[in-house]
Design an enzyme around this catalytic site. Structure first.
Site, short mmCIF file in Angstrom:
data_model
loop_
_atom_site.label_atom_id
_atom_site.label_comp_id
_atom_site.label_asym_id
_atom_site.label_seq_id
_atom_site.Cartn_x
_atom_site.Cartn_y
_atom_site.Cartn_z
N LYS A 40 0.86 -1.29 -0.23
CA LYS A 40 -0.10 -0.04 0.01
C LYS A 40 0.75 1.41 0.04
O LYS A 40 1.37 1.66 1.00
CB LYS A 40 -0.97 -0.02 1.27
CG LYS A 40 -1.42 1.29 1.90
CD LYS A 40 -2.29 2.17 1.05
CE LYS A 40 -2.57 3.52 1.79
NZ LYS A 40 -1.72 4.52 1.24
N GLY A 100 6.40 5.18 8.50
CA GLY A 100 5.43 6.27 8.43
C GLY A 100 5.57 7.04 9.69
O GLY A 100 6.21 6.85 10.38
N SER A 101 4.51 7.74 10.16
CA SER A 101 4.56 8.48 11.40
C SER A 101 4.30 7.61 12.71
O SER A 101 3.52 6.84 12.68
CB SER A 101 3.51 9.83 11.08
OG SER A 101 2.15 8.99 11.17
N THR A 102 4.70 8.41 13.69
CA THR A 102 4.54 7.63 15.10
C THR A 102 3.13 7.55 15.23
O THR A 102 2.51 6.78 15.94
CB THR A 102 5.34 8.15 16.12
OG1 THR A 102 6.55 8.28 15.91
CG2 THR A 102 5.02 7.87 17.51
N GLY A 135 1.69 4.80 13.29
CA GLY A 135 2.18 3.52 13.79
C GLY A 135 1.25 2.98 15.17
O GLY A 135 1.16 2.05 15.22
N GLU A 186 8.64 1.07 11.37
CA GLU A 186 9.73 2.41 11.27
C GLU A 186 9.04 3.67 11.33
O GLU A 186 8.34 3.92 10.26
CB GLU A 186 10.49 2.05 9.96
CG GLU A 186 10.88 0.76 9.73
CD GLU A 186 12.26 0.64 10.28
OE1 GLU A 186 12.73 1.53 11.08
OE2 GLU A 186 12.78 -0.54 10.47
N CYS A 223 13.48 10.67 7.51
CA CYS A 223 13.06 10.28 9.12
C CYS A 223 14.42 10.34 9.80
O CYS A 223 14.32 10.33 10.77
CB CYS A 223 12.60 8.61 8.79
SG CYS A 223 13.86 7.55 7.89
N GLU A 226 8.66 16.38 15.10
CA GLU A 226 9.28 16.28 13.78
C GLU A 226 8.40 17.18 12.64
O GLU A 226 7.27 17.12 12.94
CB GLU A 226 9.04 14.81 13.60
CG GLU A 226 9.60 14.05 11.86
CD GLU A 226 9.23 12.77 11.90
OE1 GLU A 226 8.11 12.54 11.81
OE2 GLU A 226 10.35 12.13 11.39
P1 NAP Z 1 1.97 8.57 7.49
O1 NAP Z 1 0.94 9.61 7.42
O2 NAP Z 1 1.92 7.70 8.87
O3 NAP Z 1 1.54 7.61 6.45
C1 NAP Z 1 2.27 6.26 6.19
C2 NAP Z 1 1.52 5.62 5.44
O4 NAP Z 1 0.34 4.89 6.17
C3 NAP Z 1 0.78 6.17 4.18
O5 NAP Z 1 0.90 4.87 3.01
C4 NAP Z 1 -0.61 6.27 4.68
O6 NAP Z 1 -1.36 6.34 3.69
C5 NAP Z 1 -0.93 5.23 5.52
N1 NAP Z 1 -1.85 5.63 6.68
C6 NAP Z 1 -2.38 6.59 7.06
N2 NAP Z 1 -3.41 6.60 7.84
C7 NAP Z 1 -3.47 5.31 8.12
C8 NAP Z 1 -4.25 4.50 9.04
N3 NAP Z 1 -5.09 4.96 10.02
N4 NAP Z 1 -4.07 3.09 8.89
C9 NAP Z 1 -3.17 2.68 8.30
N5 NAP Z 1 -2.61 3.12 7.32
C10 NAP Z 1 -2.52 4.61 7.41
O7 NAP Z 1 3.42 9.03 7.45
P2 NAP Z 1 3.76 9.76 6.04
O8 NAP Z 1 3.51 11.12 6.16
O9 NAP Z 1 3.61 9.18 4.56
O10 NAP Z 1 5.22 9.56 6.02
C11 NAP Z 1 6.24 10.63 7.05
C12 NAP Z 1 6.66 9.94 8.39
O11 NAP Z 1 7.11 8.74 7.91
C13 NAP Z 1 7.49 10.56 9.19
O12 NAP Z 1 7.18 10.45 10.45
C14 NAP Z 1 8.78 9.90 9.04
O13 NAP Z 1 9.56 10.06 10.01
C15 NAP Z 1 8.26 8.49 8.69
N6 NAP Z 1 9.34 7.79 8.36
C16 NAP Z 1 10.10 6.97 8.94
C17 NAP Z 1 10.96 6.28 8.41
C18 NAP Z 1 11.84 5.08 8.79
O14 NAP Z 1 12.33 4.23 8.27
N7 NAP Z 1 11.78 5.33 10.27
C19 NAP Z 1 11.40 6.32 6.92
C20 NAP Z 1 10.74 7.11 6.21
C21 NAP Z 1 9.63 8.03 6.80
P3 NAP Z 1 -2.20 7.61 3.02
O15 NAP Z 1 -0.80 8.28 2.27
O16 NAP Z 1 -3.11 7.31 2.12
O17 NAP Z 1 -2.74 8.52 4.03
#
Ligand code: NAP
Ligand code: MG
Length: 497
Positions: A191, A243-245, A248, A266, A301, A399
């Site tokens: 996804k 994705g975001s905490t 998560g 992650e 990240c 963040e």
């Molecule tokens: P996000 O908003 O948490 O989204 C991540 C993924 O989760 C997207 O595919 C999103 O889909 C999906 N999602 C959203 N709401 C959801 C829910 N309620 N249930 C299940 N899935 C859901 O994060 P982002 O804004 O895409 O990415 C930025 C974050 O990722 C930052 O916090 C960054 O630090 C973190 N990150 C961490 C790493 C690591 O390896 N530690 C690497 C890269 C990024 P939609 O796009 O359709 O909303």
């Protein structure tokens, strides 16, 4: 030397046909209800393609296809050597489609083409190659046991793995999940983020053409919904998330509300980059500090978003840092000269600008602070640096996921470590010093999954496990340790007499 120009990439774009459908059970399909969402380019805010907005029927179809494929052993039943051969073919195909995939990634996520062609797309191919090459070289254990027993400890694929990934490194983060998951014999439902679904969609066909059987690799784009549906699904065995905490935390709850699927997270970071007064090379440190926060528009990240500098060298270091930051000039990411592209979309742009406004009220603005290139219709923010007086200022704590750096002064090693660790996050950290004892002691004291000494963001190969302490998540991507996430451990005890 790469002599392709902006015109080259614009011509390629003009000739590009973009696929926006989901990929389920070996074929492209529109969402069952026909609904789509607009996939815009952050370069100019224009529509690239309408993308299938997958809902429950589509997610169920993808999971069912993945389950059928798994149960039929069409993939999990191949020998590791056979899976390796197919994964290597897929990786070769990714390299053969380097231009197309890089262009899609740049158009979709606003990342500089110079990075997508050299880091993101080759990195995804390499990740596949790495796990393909590993999988036929590792084995189980024969455990010490009583004389009348033979005890085997083996690893088996878990089954259906869902991968939910973010938009900052779309193809690369996805490969860190599907590489080890597929190598281990699982079926995958990927996804991608709604902000950057295009490379994942294209990859699926390349996988199928390379010989990954129907149902083994599925892609369900959508707007938030499919991630939640996958996390709540009773027939998904494992969910690997980047994705975001905040999301998560929800995913762990969804797993608890459904089938206790294995959840690997992650998550975010607010990584400290500590410069001691005996830093061996202030120029190198300044250039690395700028790269740590301004590379990929700060959408990292591991971004070194908290710069901790010893008070004695702060003024001198800031001069060098600001000079280094001026190398990051937002520009059209399709231009190979551009080192800083567009923020992924309008939502993220507003979020980052909101943090910058907050920063203006609580810290001193040293550089940048504005949206630029507005006339392009795209989303660009210049490198921004705040001098913060207290480490608990909002911009120094939360963040931001954009090109915004907070500089914090410290006086002693102990104080630096204390500030560094005073965070809900623990993804990465760095320390710059000539003193071996300080290097080791600080590295040991930092509560983070990766610690760099006298460098930042080194280790782009696959050999180092990657992941976080504390609320930066659990489990590790990359390295052989990643396979732990996608396998169950089985003890088989045989009585032989
Ligand atoms: P996000 O908003 O948490 O989204 C991540 C993924 O989760 C997207 O595919 C999103 O889909 C999906 N999602 C959203 N709401 C959801 C829910 N309620 N249930 C299940 N899935 C859901 O994060 P982002 O804004 O895409 O990415 C930025 C974050 O990722 C930052 O916090 C960054 O630090 C973190 N990150 C961490 C790493 C690591 O390896 N530690 C690497 C890269 C990024 P939609 O796009 O359709 O909303
Ligand atoms: Mg996009």
């Amino acid at each position: 030397m790469d002599n392709r120009t902006l015109a080259y990439w614009q011509d390629k774009f003009a000739a590009l046909s973009i696929e926006g459908r989901a990929f389920i059970d070996g074929e492209y399909r529109p969402a069952e209800g026909g609904q789509t969402f607009d996939c815009l380019s952050p370069i100019d805010g224009k529509l690239l393609v309408k993308v299938a907005d997958s809902r429950a029927a589509d997610v169920d179809a993808a999971v069912a296809a993945a389950r059928r494929a798994f149960d039929s052993h069409v993939w999990s039943g191949l020998s590791p050597r056979q899976r390796k051969a197919i994964l290597l073919r897929w990786a070769t195909s990714i390299r053969d489609h380097l231009d197309e995939l890089s262009l899609l990634e740049t158009l979709d996520a606003g990342k500089p083409i110079r990075d997508t062609t050299t880091v993101d797309v080759p990195g995804a191919a390499y990740c596949l190659e790495w796990f393909a090459e590993a999988i036929d070289k590792i084995g189980g254990e024969v455990a010490p046991s009583d004389h009348h027993l033979v005890g085997l400890v083996t690893r088996e694929p878990i089954g259906v793995v869902a991968a939910v990934v973010p938009w900052n490194f779309p193809i690369l983060m996805a490969s860190w999940k599907f590489g080890p998951a597929l190598a281990a014999g699982n079926s995958v439902v990927l996804k991608p983020s709604e902000k950057s679904p295009l490379t994942a969609i294209r990859l699926a066909q390349l996988a199928y053409e390379a010989g990954i059987p129907a149902g083994v690799f599925n892609v369900v784009p959508g707007s938030g919904e499919p991630g939640k549906l996958l996390a709540l699904h009773q027939d998904v065995d494992c969910l690997a998330f980047t994705g975001s905490t905040n999301v998560g935390k929800l995913i762990m709850q969804y797993a608890g509300q459904s089938n206790l699927k294995r959840v690997w997270l992650e998550l975010g970071g607010k990584s400290p980059n500590i410069v001691m007064p005996d830093c061996p090379d202030l120029d190198r440190a300044a250039s690395a500090a700028a790269g740590a926060i301004f590379y990929n528009m700060g959408e990292m990240c591991t971004a070194g978003s908290r710069l901790l500098v010893h008070r004695d060298i702060k003024a001198a270091f800031l001069d060098k840092l600001i000079a280094a930051a001026r190398n990051y000039i937002p520009g059209n990411p399709l231009d190979p000269q551009t080192s800083m592209g567009a923020i992924v979309d309008n939502v993220q742009l507003e979020r980052v600008l909101g943090y910058i406004e907050t920063g203006r009220t609580e810290a001193k603005l040293l550089l940048g602070g504005s949206r630029v290139k507005k006339e392009s219709g795209g989303f660009y923010i210049e490198p921004t640096i705040f001098d913060v007086t207290t480490a608990d200022a909002t911009v120094a704590r939360e963040e931001i996921f954009g090109p915004v750096l907070s500089v914090i002064a410290f006086d002693t090693v102990e104080e630096a470590v204390e500030i560094a660790n005073a965070s809900q996050y623990g993804l990465a950290a760095a320390v710059w010093t000539s003193n071996l004892t300080i290097a080791h002691e600080v590295a040991r004291s930092l509560r983070a999954g990766t610690v760099w000494v006298n460098c930042y963001d080194e280790g782009g190969d696959m050999n180092f496990p990657f992941g976080g302490y504390k609320q930066s998540g659990n489990g590790r991507d990359k390295s052989l340790h990643a396979l732990d996430k996608y396998t169950e451990l089985k003890s088989t005890l045989m009585r032989i007499r």
